[in-house]
Design a protein around this motif. Structure first.
Motif, PDB file in Angstrom:
ATOM      1  N   LEU A 157      -0.071   8.886  -3.114  1.00 21.78           N
ATOM      2  CA  LEU A 157      -0.908   9.772  -4.187  1.00 21.78           C
ATOM      3  C   LEU A 157      -1.592  10.533  -2.374  1.00 21.78           C
ATOM      4  O   LEU A 157      -1.226   9.957  -1.293  1.00 21.78           O
ATOM      5  CB  LEU A 157      -1.743   8.763  -4.523  1.00 21.78           C
ATOM      6  CG  LEU A 157      -1.557   8.277  -5.298  1.00 21.78           C
ATOM      7  CD1 LEU A 157      -2.678   7.737  -5.533  1.00 21.78           C
ATOM      8  CD2 LEU A 157      -1.496   9.243  -6.427  1.00 21.78           C
ATOM      9  N   ARG A 158      -1.813  11.883  -2.538  1.00 25.67           N
ATOM     10  CA  ARG A 158      -2.374  12.931  -1.505  1.00 25.67           C
ATOM     11  C   ARG A 158      -3.606  12.409  -1.055  1.00 25.67           C
ATOM     12  O   ARG A 158      -4.177  12.538  -0.271  1.00 25.67           O
ATOM     13  CB  ARG A 158      -1.901  14.410  -1.965  1.00 25.67           C
ATOM     14  CG  ARG A 158      -0.810  14.945  -1.288  1.00 25.67           C
ATOM     15  CD  ARG A 158      -0.543  16.177  -0.834  1.00 25.67           C
ATOM     16  NE  ARG A 158      -1.491  16.399  -0.126  1.00 25.67           N
ATOM     17  CZ  ARG A 158      -1.540  17.735   0.493  1.00 25.67           C
ATOM     18  NH1 ARG A 158      -0.736  19.130   0.122  1.00 25.67           N
ATOM     19  NH2 ARG A 158      -2.611  18.261   1.761  1.00 25.67           N
ATOM     20  N   LYS A 159      -4.066  12.177  -2.077  1.00 24.27           N
ATOM     21  CA  LYS A 159      -5.773  11.643  -2.304  1.00 24.27           C
ATOM     22  C   LYS A 159      -6.063   9.669  -3.229  1.00 24.27           C
ATOM     23  O   LYS A 159      -5.638   9.899  -4.272  1.00 24.27           O
ATOM     24  CB  LYS A 159      -6.714  12.380  -2.466  1.00 24.27           C
ATOM     25  CG  LYS A 159      -7.103  14.158  -2.441  1.00 24.27           C
ATOM     26  CD  LYS A 159      -7.750  14.568  -3.379  1.00 24.27           C
ATOM     27  CE  LYS A 159      -8.284  16.036  -2.635  1.00 24.27           C
ATOM     28  NZ  LYS A 159      -8.762  17.096  -3.731  1.00 24.27           N
ATOM     29  N   ASP A 160      -7.153   8.707  -2.431  1.00 23.54           N
ATOM     30  CA  ASP A 160      -6.777   7.724  -2.323  1.00 23.54           C
ATOM     31  C   ASP A 160      -7.956   7.038  -1.741  1.00 23.54           C
ATOM     32  O   ASP A 160      -7.677   7.294  -0.593  1.00 23.54           O
ATOM     33  CB  ASP A 160      -5.815   7.055  -2.560  1.00 23.54           C
ATOM     34  CG  ASP A 160      -6.271   5.934  -2.532  1.00 23.54           C
ATOM     35  OD1 ASP A 160      -7.053   5.634  -3.426  1.00 23.54           O
ATOM     36  OD2 ASP A 160      -4.691   4.886  -2.153  1.00 23.54           O
ATOM     37  N   ASN A 161      -9.242   7.236  -2.638  1.00 25.42           N
ATOM     38  CA  ASN A 161     -10.297   6.578  -1.356  1.00 25.42           C
ATOM     39  C   ASN A 161     -10.947   5.443  -2.098  1.00 25.42           C
ATOM     40  O   ASN A 161     -11.258   5.633  -2.372  1.00 25.42           O
ATOM     41  CB  ASN A 161     -11.533   8.178  -1.669  1.00 25.42           C
ATOM     42  CG  ASN A 161     -11.274   8.558  -0.066  1.00 25.42           C
ATOM     43  OD1 ASN A 161     -10.751   8.450   0.233  1.00 25.42           O
ATOM     44  ND2 ASN A 161     -12.190   9.572   0.341  1.00 25.42           N
ATOM     45  N   THR A 162     -10.370   4.300  -1.956  1.00 25.25           N
ATOM     46  CA  THR A 162     -10.060   2.957  -2.753  1.00 25.25           C
ATOM     47  C   THR A 162     -10.361   2.172  -1.996  1.00 25.25           C
ATOM     48  O   THR A 162      -9.416   1.634  -1.363  1.00 25.25           O
ATOM     49  CB  THR A 162      -9.347   2.659  -3.963  1.00 25.25           C
ATOM     50  OG1 THR A 162      -8.504   2.643  -3.637  1.00 25.25           O
ATOM     51  CG2 THR A 162      -9.554   3.493  -5.176  1.00 25.25           C
ATOM     52  N   GLY A 163     -11.215   1.709  -0.871  1.00 19.69           N
ATOM     53  CA  GLY A 163     -11.348   0.683   0.446  1.00 19.69           C
ATOM     54  C   GLY A 163     -10.944   1.627   1.768  1.00 19.69           C
ATOM     55  O   GLY A 163     -10.883   2.556   1.223  1.00 19.69           O
ATOM     56  N   TYR A 164     -10.817   0.557   2.741  1.00 12.03           N
ATOM     57  CA  TYR A 164     -10.506   1.110   3.749  1.00 12.03           C
ATOM     58  C   TYR A 164      -8.939   1.437   3.944  1.00 12.03           C
ATOM     59  O   TYR A 164      -8.068   1.226   3.037  1.00 12.03           O
ATOM     60  CB  TYR A 164     -10.705  -0.330   4.997  1.00 12.03           C
ATOM     61  CG  TYR A 164     -11.840  -0.649   5.106  1.00 12.03           C
ATOM     62  CD1 TYR A 164     -12.825   0.172   4.329  1.00 12.03           C
ATOM     63  CD2 TYR A 164     -12.155  -2.195   5.128  1.00 12.03           C
ATOM     64  CE1 TYR A 164     -14.038  -1.098   4.018  1.00 12.03           C
ATOM     65  CE2 TYR A 164     -13.194  -2.501   4.619  1.00 12.03           C
ATOM     66  CZ  TYR A 164     -14.462  -2.189   4.828  1.00 12.03           C
ATOM     67  OH  TYR A 164     -15.940  -2.493   4.349  1.00 12.03           O
ATOM     68  N   ASP A 165      -8.639   2.124   4.226  1.00 19.98           N
ATOM     69  CA  ASP A 165      -7.182   2.359   5.120  1.00 19.98           C
ATOM     70  C   ASP A 165      -6.187   2.171   5.404  1.00 19.98           C
ATOM     71  O   ASP A 165      -6.547   2.130   7.111  1.00 19.98           O
ATOM     72  CB  ASP A 165      -7.107   3.734   4.579  1.00 19.98           C
ATOM     73  CG  ASP A 165      -5.841   5.071   5.277  1.00 19.98           C
ATOM     74  OD1 ASP A 165      -4.949   3.971   4.049  1.00 19.98           O
ATOM     75  OD2 ASP A 165      -5.558   5.542   5.523  1.00 19.98           O
ATOM     76  N   LEU A 166      -6.035   0.714   5.046  1.00 21.45           N
ATOM     77  CA  LEU A 166      -5.142  -0.100   6.394  1.00 21.45           C
ATOM     78  C   LEU A 166      -4.129   0.254   6.369  1.00 21.45           C
ATOM     79  O   LEU A 166      -3.380  -0.455   7.959  1.00 21.45           O
ATOM     80  CB  LEU A 166      -4.907  -1.283   4.915  1.00 21.45           C
ATOM     81  CG  LEU A 166      -6.098  -2.050   4.236  1.00 21.45           C
ATOM     82  CD1 LEU A 166      -5.688  -3.608   3.706  1.00 21.45           C
ATOM     83  CD2 LEU A 166      -7.522  -2.890   5.101  1.00 21.45           C
ATOM     84  N   CYS A 195       0.853  -0.612  -0.002  1.00 28.09           N
ATOM     85  CA  CYS A 195       0.364   0.140   0.256  1.00 28.09           C
ATOM     86  C   CYS A 195       0.835   1.314   0.441  1.00 28.09           C
ATOM     87  O   CYS A 195       1.021   2.434   0.531  1.00 28.09           O
ATOM     88  CB  CYS A 195      -0.982   0.210   1.290  1.00 28.09           C
ATOM     89  SG  CYS A 195      -2.584  -1.643   0.904  1.00 28.09           S
TER      90      CYS A 195
END
Lengths: 523, 523
Positions: free
Chosen positions: B251-260, B247
């Motif tokens: 990137l400053r922004k990434d909203n694909t799924g849970y932030d493991l 992981c």
């Protein structure tokens, strides 16, 4: 294993294609703070004229309902006893809560619950967990990926009546409030006390802070104040089985064990229901300045960014770009005038600081430097947010719009637009790019006279593959929700998706929380 | 269920008391950037004079070893084959890796592994998982809570040879590097490119960025740049079974799924081994100014903070306070001179900005306002970090020191010192308070001529109960490690601890990763 949300595929189109259908041509919402007239407001929910009915999501996609229990009279009676007058079953009243803001997804829930406290949410979920009833948590219902409305008949659990401010400490700037507080109201409350919320969105007039946190909303202040991952200090969350997890600390520093709240930030209501939020709020800036500039190519846009960041430093609060196609559309469709000579690229810079004289001096020094060195060919210092803000609106006047919200390394940001333009040629009407350079966030938009399968096939999965090749994200800030969940593998490795599914299975073993969302269906 | 780390209690003292014994009187490390002479460095590990042997942790506490496999010759042969020359068994070489920086905890590991890549870490952990061999991950071994050394014979997995910078993007400021990079080296690397690391610690000369992230280190720049929760953008982590979780997004922004990745930040090596880090780095400030002020009471310290934050705004980078007792000790034991007239409280303010003229103007306006309004009775603009930085050093000259690192709502920050002083009366030599007002972080220190059980009993659990009463944290930035794990319940509710134990059990079902740490033993 995680939820296996959608196992039946529709007869005619494969699941991915249908996701794409829903994902396109429907996003007609201005990014950034929209003009008051088009800003989403609650009135949209209650006083919407009856137009063409939005197709039921489950029918449109030919989905198979998961084996949750059906709502019974006894269930309704239980909820009415639990919260008299706040367990609503009137179909007319439920209509607005069943349809998403884009009018692209519709569920058929028969029950809307409006709890006022975490204790009530806990009792609701404990009951639903025991009865195997599915639940769709809902904040302001302003999401763009179909995550906030039911897919079938899930009970809608609205945070609308959880709108109390619990505390605000003007020394630390820490606000604690219930999840249903509307972002704009919080900002007004803070504004009177010399503070602002660390996030700002076009949907601020309707969206709830709980929903913002559940979707890890980005927005306009991210460059300056960072993401909710850093500003959210604590959460109160109710788990699927009704357990109340009180991690509502209002401390800047706390290193006692794993930071559980992070798992719920951005989980889109699939792991728990956020009932209260503790958030660190910055001071309200005393001075705000704008500059609007023209650049000859994207490399100059980038170089201007690095120069500007170096010279404006701590007062830089926004660095937005748009290409000339965007400008043309704004001029053509909205009648706005371009204050600059024609340039291939335009840049909007905002500063926010504590001393207007200092800020203006810094901005002027930067502008002189940028102009002298040829980075910028033209510029004006004026209030021109509307040119940037109304691009989305202008695009909707240009025909059918295919919209993508992509994160990329800054250096690759515009290459996707160039490649897409070359790829599509005359099959698209316009291919435009704009976005937040500072955040590496590109809004890629493609317009055509009307919807076409072949154009969509030319765009997807190319756009996702391209993004994946450069380690970008296919959803910078909108989340996955219902529409993009099948595309997660373009941004996350198999091991990570598998781990997410295990977390889901652990926290919500019956999968009752916001089913059919966020995580991909099993193959 | 989570690990049941320590089930046998020592004969004479209860576990909590023994934890306290270890937790006190041993912390002799300067907070903040220490003077070069006492700054922890690698030399401490390799060239330490042989003094009195540190007691073995397992013997000191009468602990029972968990039923992990014993290291066999075949195991060692396997590791030697895997990483020739980097599987070390020389007891002399292992000595420094078995003892913590404070010389308060000692393990008896017989094997030190120095992988160079995530793939090697993966093969090590897969083997250990299969063989049920326990592992103690170690960065720079600068932790203060006994979290970085083995408790028994755990294999030490050092990140010392994972010190490559993978990439740095000067446009975005995003650095990607291996976990074993030393913080100070990274800062130097960035400094040459006009950037700084978003965190700074006294241990910067030795600590590894992987260890910083694993312990969610706070430090001196938190007020300005926020916590690692916001600045760490991606992680590469190897799980207990050898799975590599990539992981490492930049990137400053990434909203694909849970932030493991968030789960591993601050998990102290108990959920996975961090092998690489992606982190957002701010620009290096061009101007740094200091002011040192005297206040008549703590309410004025607070009010000065709010005034200063309002007037200095975005350039405020530190707001530290110390009471007059701290000043007395620094003057008495280190011979530093107090540049101000005697005041009950002193405040150190630092600004960091991009324009020295602007910054000085802002600072001067603030100082005039603070003096005119009577908030501040005396002040000087000079480089006086040493007065603040050397408090810890001065304290060690004052006798046996009982040290606590507490987060509290800012308004309650000093009350704990006052209450403790009243409670202890003459049984303590000095009760002093200092810390980061801006972060709500108090360093409470109590000195006595020598160690005494009765004094410890008067302090604990009172200090934890007091902290819990005001929803504070018993570990603001040091973590729980081995020493404080049994006190977690003072800062986290039962439901949260239970959930942490479930995460541990899910990610590390055999409990091989850093056993006996972070989570409390089962009752």
């Amino acid at each position: 294993m995680g939820i296996s949300a959608v196992s039946a595929r529709p007869a005619r189109y494969g699941w991915p294609r249908l996701c794409r259908l829903l994902g396109s041509c429907a996003t007609r919402r201005p990014h950034g703070p929209a003009p008051a007239a088009v800003r989403p407001g609650r009135a949209l929910h209650t006083a919407r004229p009856r137009r063409q009915e939005v197709p039921l999501t489950c029918e449109r996609y030919g989905l198979r309902r998961l084996p949750f229990s059906r709502l019974s009279r006894a269930d309704v009676a239980f909820f009415e006893g639990l919260m008299p007058g706040r367990a609503r079953t009137d179909p007319e009243e439920l209509r607005a809560f069943n349809v998403d803001w884009l009018k692209a997804a519709r569920g058929c829930s028969e029950l809307l619950l409006k709890p006022k406290t975490a204790a009530e949410v806990s009792r609701v979920l404990r009951y639903c967990h025991e009865r195997n009833l599915a639940v769709s948590p809902q904040g302001g219902n302003t999401g763009l990926v179909g995550g906030s409305v039911p897919v079938f008949d899930e009970i809608i659990l609205s945070t609308a009546l959880m709108s109390e401010i619990i505390s605000f400490d003007p020394v630390s700037g820490i606000l604690v409030c219930q999840a249903g507080c509307v972002l704009e109201k919080l900002n007004e409350y803070l504004g009177e006390r010399g503070f602002v919320m660390p996030l700002d969105l076009g949907a601020k007039g309707s969206c709830h802070i709980g929903g913002n946190v559940a979707t890890n909303a980005g927005g306009l202040r991210l460059l300056r104040y960072g993401s909710l991952r850093g500003t959210v200090l604590g959460l109160e969350v109710v788990l699927a089985d009704g357990t109340v997890l009180d991690c509502l600390a209002s401390l800047r520093k706390d290193n006692t064990g794993y930071d559980l709240k992070q798992l719920f930030i951005g989980s889109e209501g699939t792991l728990g229901v956020i009932t209260a939020v503790s958030i660190l709020c910055p001071q309200k800036p005393k001075a705000v300045n704008l500059a609007f500039l023209g650049c000859q190519d994207f490399s100059r846009v980038q170089e201007t960014f690095t120069t500007c960041r170096a010279m404006l430093g701590e007062i830089l609060s926004a660095y937005e770009f748009m290409d000339e196609k965007c400008m043309e559309l704004v001029v053509k469709h909205l009648g706005l005038s371009n204050p600059l000579r024609g340039s291939p690229f335009y840049v909007l810079i905002e500063t926010s600081g504590s001393d207007s004289t200092h800020d203006e001096e810094k901005l002027n020094s930067f502008l002189e430097q940028a102009t002298t060195s040829g980075l910028v060919t033209d510029g004006t210092v004026a209030a021109l947010w509307s040119l940037r803000e109304r691009i989305t609106e202008a695009l909707t006047h240009d025909g059918c719009v295919y919209k993508y919200d992509i994160s990329l390394p800054v250096g690759k940001l515009y290459d996707l637009v160039t490649d897409m333009r070359a790829r599509l040629g005359h099959s698209a009407k316009n291919v435009v790019g704009y976005g937040h350079v500072g955040d590496g966030n590109l809004h890629l938009n493609i317009t055509a006279e009307s919807y076409s399968h072949s154009l969509l096939d030319a765009i997807e999965p190319f756009v996702y593959e391209w993004t994946a090749r450069y380690n970008g994200s296919i959803s910078a800030e909108h989340g996955l929700g219902f529409k993009k969940k099948q595309f997660i593998q373009y941004s996350k490795p198999r091991e990570a998706i598998f781990l997410m599914q295990r977390f889901k299975a652990m926290l919500d073993p019956k999968g009752i929380l916001n089913p059919y969302k966020t995580l991909p269906s099993s193959p």
